[in-house]
Design a protein around this motif. Structure first.
Motif, PDB file in Angstrom:
ATOM      1  N   GLU A 144       0.862  -1.168   0.002  1.00 54.25           N
ATOM      2  CA  GLU A 144       0.202  -0.145  -0.394  1.00 54.25           C
ATOM      3  C   GLU A 144       1.124   1.293  -0.029  1.00 54.25           C
ATOM      4  O   GLU A 144       0.262   2.598   0.040  1.00 54.25           O
ATOM      5  N   GLN A 146       3.417   4.467  -1.314  1.00 55.04           N
ATOM      6  CA  GLN A 146       3.332   5.308  -2.474  1.00 55.04           C
ATOM      7  C   GLN A 146       3.890   5.004  -3.632  1.00 55.04           C
ATOM      8  O   GLN A 146       4.376   4.754  -4.709  1.00 55.04           O
ATOM      9  N   GLN A 149       2.512   1.537  -5.122  1.00 54.94           N
ATOM     10  CA  GLN A 149       1.706   2.655  -5.892  1.00 54.94           C
ATOM     11  C   GLN A 149       2.327   3.301  -7.481  1.00 54.94           C
ATOM     12  O   GLN A 149       1.475   2.682  -9.207  1.00 54.94           O
ATOM     13  N   GLN A 152       3.644   0.484  -9.692  1.00 57.51           N
ATOM     14  CA  GLN A 152       2.060  -0.029 -10.347  1.00 57.51           C
ATOM     15  C   GLN A 152       1.558   0.930 -11.977  1.00 57.51           C
ATOM     16  O   GLN A 152       1.545   0.051 -12.370  1.00 57.51           O
TER      17      GLN A 152
END
Length: 164
Positions: A144, A146, A149, A152
């Motif tokens: 989860e 940053q 992300q 991803q």
């Protein structure tokens, strides 16, 4: 290296699994202890010897602490000296995909992404590119922070890019 129930692990070439415990199984008249690895969203299960999980290629999955290095590798656009001749290139790419090392997968992804942008990829190279992205996405999924992300988003962008 020992693993515990609930640990996220990678078992190449199957991908991310979760250690659901250990079990005793008879093999050749002897009882051996195995990690039971379940693969989310499938009915698949693997049994890996507790004595030598590295022999099966099992390793701990990447964590949030590993994401900066992975992101750096994906953004660095390192070149991978892949053979131009298809059969030799296919062999090398397959070795990387089966090996499952996330940093090698990231380098392969960068190289195939560069080729895709420059001239497009032939079908088998495109399949390898997408397989590398999927394997990396599995490692990032569920993290989860940053940086995860960012990884991803970069992988999503690479998946949807078209040659220029």
């Amino acid at each position: 290296m020992s693993f515990h129930t609930g640990d996220r692990v990678v078992l190449p070439p199957y991908g991310i699994g979760v250690v659901s415990g250990t079990c005793h199984r008879p093999v050749a008249g002897e009882t051996h202890v195995y990690y039971q690895v379940d693969f989310p969203n499938t009915a698949s299960r693997a049994f890996v010897p507790v004595r030598a999980p590295q022999g099966a290629g099992m390793r701990a999955a990447l964590t949030a602490a590993d994401m900066p290095d992975l992101l750096c590798r994906l953004q660095d656009s390192q070149t991978l000296n892949l053979p131009r001749q298809w059969a030799a290139r296919h062999r090398r790419v397959t070795e990387i995909l089966v090996g499952g090392d996330p940093y090698e997968l990231a380098t392969l992804t960068c190289e195939l992404r560069r080729w895709n942008i420059e001239r497009g990829l032939p079908d088998l190279d495109r399949q390898a590119f997408r397989r590398a992205i999927r394997l990396l996405e599995q490692e990032v999924r569920g993290l989860e922070d940053q940086c995860a992300q960012d990884v991803q988003r970069l992988l999503d962008h690479a998946w949807n890019e078209t040659p220029t």
